[in-house]
Design an enzyme around this catalytic site. Structure first.
Site, PDB file in Angstrom:
ATOM      1  N   GLY A  40     -58.609 -71.355  27.239  1.00  0.00           N
ATOM      2  CA  GLY A  40     -59.936 -71.938  27.350  1.00  0.00           C
ATOM      3  C   GLY A  40     -60.955 -70.986  27.950  1.00  0.00           C
ATOM      4  O   GLY A  40     -60.629 -69.924  28.475  1.00  0.00           O
ATOM      5  N   SER A  41     -62.210 -71.399  27.889  1.00  0.00           N
ATOM      6  CA  SER A  41     -63.306 -70.523  28.293  1.00  0.00           C
ATOM      7  C   SER A  41     -63.317 -70.221  29.791  1.00  0.00           C
ATOM      8  O   SER A  41     -63.714 -69.129  30.207  1.00  0.00           O
ATOM      9  CB  SER A  41     -64.645 -71.146  27.877  1.00  0.00           C
ATOM     10  OG  SER A  41     -64.814 -72.427  28.464  1.00  0.00           O
ATOM     11  N   GLY A  99     -57.519 -74.544  32.567  1.00  0.00           N
ATOM     12  CA  GLY A  99     -58.693 -75.392  32.529  1.00  0.00           C
ATOM     13  C   GLY A  99     -58.349 -76.801  32.098  1.00  0.00           C
ATOM     14  O   GLY A  99     -57.178 -77.205  32.083  1.00  0.00           O
ATOM     15  N   ASP A 101     -60.158 -80.347  29.606  1.00  0.00           N
ATOM     16  CA  ASP A 101     -61.273 -80.931  28.858  1.00  0.00           C
ATOM     17  C   ASP A 101     -61.913 -82.076  29.636  1.00  0.00           C
ATOM     18  O   ASP A 101     -63.105 -82.335  29.481  1.00  0.00           O
ATOM     19  CB  ASP A 101     -60.777 -81.434  27.499  1.00  0.00           C
ATOM     20  CG  ASP A 101     -60.227 -80.307  26.645  1.00  0.00           C
ATOM     21  OD1 ASP A 101     -60.933 -79.298  26.486  1.00  0.00           O
ATOM     22  OD2 ASP A 101     -59.090 -80.419  26.166  1.00  0.00           O
ATOM     23  N   LYS A 111     -56.092 -82.329  28.103  1.00  0.00           N
ATOM     24  CA  LYS A 111     -56.079 -80.944  27.670  1.00  0.00           C
ATOM     25  C   LYS A 111     -55.691 -80.900  26.201  1.00  0.00           C
ATOM     26  O   LYS A 111     -55.099 -81.845  25.691  1.00  0.00           O
ATOM     27  CB  LYS A 111     -55.107 -80.110  28.513  1.00  0.00           C
ATOM     28  CG  LYS A 111     -55.569 -79.941  29.965  1.00  0.00           C
ATOM     29  CD  LYS A 111     -54.571 -79.208  30.837  1.00  0.00           C
ATOM     30  CE  LYS A 111     -54.126 -77.904  30.280  1.00  0.00           C
ATOM     31  NZ  LYS A 111     -55.273 -76.974  30.069  1.00  0.00           N
ATOM     32  N   GLY A 114     -58.311 -76.883  22.670  1.00  0.00           N
ATOM     33  CA  GLY A 114     -58.083 -75.629  21.968  1.00  0.00           C
ATOM     34  C   GLY A 114     -56.769 -75.579  21.224  1.00  0.00           C
ATOM     35  O   GLY A 114     -56.364 -74.525  20.732  1.00  0.00           O
ATOM     36  N   GLU A 120     -49.367 -75.140  27.076  1.00  0.00           N
ATOM     37  CA  GLU A 120     -50.007 -75.337  28.375  1.00  0.00           C
ATOM     38  C   GLU A 120     -49.171 -76.227  29.274  1.00  0.00           C
ATOM     39  O   GLU A 120     -49.044 -75.974  30.482  1.00  0.00           O
ATOM     40  CB  GLU A 120     -51.405 -75.936  28.172  1.00  0.00           C
ATOM     41  CG  GLU A 120     -52.404 -74.954  27.586  1.00  0.00           C
ATOM     42  CD  GLU A 120     -53.716 -75.592  27.175  1.00  0.00           C
ATOM     43  OE1 GLU A 120     -54.669 -74.849  26.915  1.00  0.00           O
ATOM     44  OE2 GLU A 120     -53.780 -76.834  27.100  1.00  0.00           O
ATOM     45  N   LYS A 138     -66.756 -81.447  33.357  1.00  0.00           N
ATOM     46  CA  LYS A 138     -65.420 -81.977  33.079  1.00  0.00           C
ATOM     47  C   LYS A 138     -65.023 -83.108  34.018  1.00  0.00           C
ATOM     48  O   LYS A 138     -63.983 -83.735  33.823  1.00  0.00           O
ATOM     49  CB  LYS A 138     -64.392 -80.839  33.170  1.00  0.00           C
ATOM     50  CG  LYS A 138     -64.739 -79.630  32.314  1.00  0.00           C
ATOM     51  CD  LYS A 138     -64.895 -79.999  30.854  1.00  0.00           C
ATOM     52  CE  LYS A 138     -65.341 -78.822  30.003  1.00  0.00           C
ATOM     53  NZ  LYS A 138     -64.359 -77.736  29.930  1.00  0.00           N
TER      54      LYS A 138
END
Length: 279
Positions: A40-41, A99, A101, A111, A114, A120, A138
């Site tokens: 993730g970003s 990370g 969502d 999560k 992505g 994960e 989030k």
């Protein structure tokens, strides 16, 4: 407060960076040797923060990715790469950073935005300490409040139609197979050769809702508790893994925890908010 789209985007990126650097400072101890790196970003900034510690610290560490994106980040930063399949039997990662969502008041997570949710979860549950890093967008009181795309569910392609039928019976609101990249036909295919179904549900209940709020949480009135829904979803034949991270954290169980021991949020005012799960 940001007023334009460009300013808002810059604010979000700044908040991610602040949360990532603080989380690494607090939870990446110099004596650690095995570290999980999520997707993730926000994880981009986690890797930046780790690399900034310098080789005198990081050369003694090995980093385990959750997918191709984090693998590339690890290699590009000059960090030592290893795969979770090579983790010695009986051993755990010292810490894993990832990370989310969406994060609720009890630090349950959604999560899988992505499509790396299976890896994960494997990496998170292999760690003694799982740390969530995110930005202020989030945060939600209940999962499904802000993240309207639905709970990501990794499924065997041949089972997808049946899984969709079962999800509708359970009260999911328009579950759908996630399409592939724009301009390409077909479904999103995960690193495991599976498909992703995104299944929206009404906001998921917490124990405080079911214990004192008079809600059953069993889906009978369209409302599910996080743990009850998660248990029901994973039991559907053809479902490989689900994007609900719930249950115990690494302070409550010695291994296998899906929930983070702490969640770091970069806030819009430039501060970092750290949340711990309820006792």
């Amino acid at each position: 407060m940001a007023t334009t789209a460009e300013e808002q985007a810059k604010l979000v990126e700044t908040s991610k960076r602040l949360a990532a650097y603080q989380a690494v400072k607090d939870y990446l101890l110099p004596e650690y040797t095995r570290v999980g790196i999520g997707s993730g970003s926000t994880v981009v900034y986690v890797v930046d923060a780790i690399a900034a510690l310098g080789p005198e610290v990081t050369s003694k560490m090995v980093f385990y990715p959750t997918g191709s994106q984090s693998e590339e980040l690890i290699e590009a930063a000059g960090l030592n790469l290893q795969y979770i399949s090579k983790l010695p039997a009986g051993q755990q990662l010292d810490v894993a950073f990832d990370g989310a969502d969406e994060v609720d008041d009890d630090l349950n997570l959604i999560k899988g935005g992505g499509a790396c949710l299976w890896q994960e979860k494997i990496v998170a549950t292999s760690a003694k300490r799982f740390i969530c890093v995110a930005d202020f967008r989030k945060l939600s009181p209940r999962l499904g409040t802000a993240w309207k795309k639905g709970i990501p569910i990794e499924v065997l392609p041949m089972a997808a139609p049946r899984v969709l039928d079962e999800l509708r019976r359970m009260g999911s609101q328009n579950p759908r197979i996630r399409p592939g990249l724009p301009g390409k036909a077909g479904a999103t295919v995960t690193d495991n050769g599976m498909w992703i179904i995104d299944a929206p549900f009404a906001p998921l209940l917490l124990p405080k809702d079911t214990e004192s709020g008079g809600q059953a949480g069993d889906g009978s009135n369209g409302l599910w508790a996080v743990d009850v829904l998660a248990d029901a979803l994973i039991k559907i034949p053809g479902v490989a893994e689900i994007g609900l991270f719930y249950g115990k954290n690494g302070l409550q169980v010695a291994s296998g925890a899906q929930k983070p021991v702490a969640a770091y949020f970069g806030m819009a005012d430039g501060t970092v908010e750290v949340r711990s799960p309820p006792s």
